[in-house]
Enzyme design. Structure first.
Site, PDB file in Angstrom:
ATOM      1  N   SER A 137       0.910  -1.157   0.167  1.00 19.57           N
ATOM      2  CA  SER A 137      -0.016  -0.058  -0.155  1.00 19.57           C
ATOM      3  C   SER A 137       0.849   1.279   0.151  1.00 19.57           C
ATOM      4  CB  SER A 137      -0.873   0.143   1.021  1.00 19.57           C
ATOM      5  OG  SER A 137      -1.558  -0.771   1.193  1.00 19.57           O
ATOM      6  N   HIS A 160      -0.828  -3.057  -7.514  1.00 22.27           N
ATOM      7  CA  HIS A 160      -1.812  -2.410  -6.211  1.00 22.27           C
ATOM      8  C   HIS A 160      -3.171  -2.710  -6.352  1.00 22.27           C
ATOM      9  CE1 HIS A 160      -3.021   0.536  -2.969  1.00 22.27           C
ATOM     10  NE2 HIS A 160      -2.749  -0.655  -2.503  1.00 22.27           N
ATOM     11  N   GLU A 172      -3.555  -0.465  -9.435  1.00 18.45           N
ATOM     12  CA  GLU A 172      -2.196   0.531 -10.307  1.00 18.45           C
ATOM     13  C   GLU A 172      -1.092  -0.335 -10.380  1.00 18.45           C
ATOM     14  OE1 GLU A 172      -3.079   4.561  -7.131  1.00 18.45           O
ATOM     15  OE2 GLU A 172      -2.156   2.692  -6.177  1.00 18.45           O
ATOM     16  N   ASN A 210      -3.814   5.815  -2.588  1.00 16.34           N
ATOM     17  CA  ASN A 210      -3.458   5.996  -1.222  1.00 16.34           C
ATOM     18  C   ASN A 210      -2.906   7.559  -0.558  1.00 16.34           C
ATOM     19  OD1 ASN A 210      -4.641   3.705  -0.517  1.00 16.34           O
ATOM     20  ND2 ASN A 210      -2.639   2.422  -0.279  1.00 16.34           N
TER      21      ASN A 210
END
Ligand code: CAA
Ligand code: NAD
Length: 307
Positions: A137, A160, A172, A210
Site C-alpha cells: 500500500s 496494487h 495501480e 493512497n
C-alpha cells in the site's frame, strides 16, 4: 533487422501461472480473481490455519458472485464456485509454490524488512523470467527489490489492488526506476486478463489512491479526536454529503487499522518527501485501537463493533 532472440521472446510470454504469497483479505482476493479468469493459481501462506481462512473468504465471496451469475440454478452456481476454487492450490511451502510461476504477487504484512526477506526467498525459487510484484500500500517498490539482482529488479513491479478485490476495478501498476518496459507490458496484459482496469504510475509514496486517501482518513480520525462529531455522524456526512460509498471510519475498519498505522508511521518516519508531515503524525486514538487488537472488520472490532 532487430529480431527477438528466443530468450527475449520467452521473457515477453504472457502470464499464465500465478502464485500469490499471503492469503489474507487481499491475497485471497487476488487469488480468487485470477482463478476466476482461468489462471492456475498457487496460494502460499505461513500456516494451514491462514490458508483455511483464505479459502473461507474466497468461498464466501465466490458464492456472492455465483448467486448473481446463476440466480436460477444453485447447483450450477455451486459447481462454478468449486471449479474456481479447484484452480487454486494452497501450500505452506514457498519454494515449491513459486517454482513454476509466471507471476508472483506478494500480499503479506506491510513491513519493509519482512517483504525484503520474502523477495530474497522468492528470487531463490522462482523462474528467472517471472514477473515479481508487490501489492504494497505504501512502501517503495524499488526499496523492496533493492537486495535482488539486476534481472530480478527489472522484472519487479507494483501491482496494487483495492479492497474488496473482487469488486474494485482498479489496479495501480507501479513502475520503479529499474522496472523494464517488458515487465510493465506483461503486468498490464495480466491486469486486463483478470477484468481489471490499470492506472500506471511512478514509485512514489502511496502511488495515486493512497496518497489521496490516507490524508482523508487521518483527518477524519483527528475530527473525532477533537470531538467535532461522532464517528457515525462523520460517516453519514461523507456518504450523504459527498457521495462516498462508505464513510471514513467504515473504510478504515474495512482496510484494517494495523495496515493504516503501518502506512502512516512509515511515511512519517522515512517516506520520501513525507517525513515529518503532520498529515501522517501518530494518532492516539488509532494507536490505542491497534494496541488493543481492534483492527477493524477482520478482527471483529475497530471504530465499530462487528461481533
Ligand atoms: N466479493 C464479491 N462481491 C462483493 C464483495 C466481495 N467481497 N463485496 C461486495 N460485493 C458486491 C456485492 O455482491 C454487490 O454486488 P451487486 O451490486 O452486483 O449486487 C456489490 O458488491 C455491492 O455490495 P453491497 O450491496 O453489499 O454493498 P455496497 O453497495 O456498500 O458496496 C463496496 C460494497 C463495493 C465495498 C462499497 O461499499 C465500496 O466501494 N466501498 C469503498 C471501498 C474502497 O474504497 N476500497 C478501497 C480501500 S483502499 C485500498 O484498498 C488500498 C489500500 O492499499 C489500503
Ligand atoms: P492481512 O493481515 O489480511 O493478510 C496478510 C497475510 O499474509 C496473512 O494471512 C499472513 O499469515 C500472511 N503472511 C505474513 N507473512 C507471511 C510470509 N512471510 N509468507 C507468507 N504469508 C505471510 O493483510 P492484507 O490486508 O491482506 O494486506 C496485505 C498487503 O496488502 C499489505 O502489504 C497491505 O498494505 C496491502 N494492501 C492492503 C489493502 C487493504 O485494504 N487491506 C489494500 C491494498 C493493499
Amino acid at each position: 533487422a532487430h529480431r527477438f532472440t528466443s530468450a527475449a521472446a520467452a521473457q515477453s510470454a504472457a502470464i499464465k501461472r500465478v502464485t500469490v504469497v499471503g492469503g489474507g483479505q487481499m491475497g485471497a482476493g487476488i487469488a480468487q480473481v485470477s482463478a476466476t479468469f482461468e489462471h492456475p493459481v498457487t496460494l502460499v501462506d505461513v500456516s494451514q490455519e491462514a490458508l483455511d481462512r483464505g479459502k473461507q473468504y474466497m468461498g464466501k465471496s465466490l458464492a456472492r458472485v455465483a448467486k448473481k451469475k446463476y440466480p436460477e440454478d444453485p447447483k450450477v452456481a455451486q459447481e462454478w464456485v468449486d471449479a474456481v476454487l479447484g484452480r487454486i492450490e494452497p501450500t505452506t511451502n514457498l519454494a515449491e509454490g513459486v517454482r513454476k510461476a509466471d507471476l508472483v504477487v506478494e500480499a503479506i504484512v506491510e513491513n519493509i524488512g519482512v517483504k525484503q526477506r520474502l523477495f530474497g526467498d522468492i528470487a531463490a525459487g522462482a523462474p528467472e523470467q517471472s514477473v515479481l510484484a508487490s501489492n504494497t500500500s505504501s512502501l517503495p517498490i524499488g526499496r523492496i527489490a533493492e537486495q535482488l539482482n539486476g534481472t530480478r529488479r527489472q522484472n519487479m513491479v507494483g501491482l496494487h489492488f483495492f479492497n474488496p478485490v473482487p469488486q474494485m476495478k482498479l489496479v495501480e501498476v507501479v513502475k520503479a526506476n529499474e522496472t523494464s518496459e517488458d515487465t510493465v507490458a506483461r503486468a498490464l496484459e495480466f491486469v486486463k486478463s483478470i477484468g481489471k482496469a490499470p492506472a500506471v504510475c511512478k514509485d512514489t509514496p502511496g502511488f495515486i489512491v493512497n496518497r489521496l486517501l490516507l490524508p482523508y482518513m487521518m483527518e477524519a480520525i483527528r475530527l473525532l479526536e477533537r470531538d467535532v462529531a461522532e464517528a457515525r455522524d462523520i460517516d453519514t456526512a461523507m456518504k450523504l454529503g459527498a457521495g462516498y460509498p462508505m464513510g471514513p471510519f467504515e473504510l478504515c475498519d474495512y482496510v484494517g487499522l494495523d495496515t493504516i498505522k503501518f502506512i502512516v508511521d512509515g511515511w512519517y518516519k522515512d517516506g520520501e518527501g513525507l517525513q515529518g508531515n503532520n498529515l501522517f503524525a501518530a494518532s492516539k486514538k488509532l494507536d490505542e485501537l491497534v494496541a488493543a487488537g481492534h483492527l477493524g472488520v477482520k478482527s471483529g472490532r475497530g471504530f465499530y463493533d462487528y461481533s
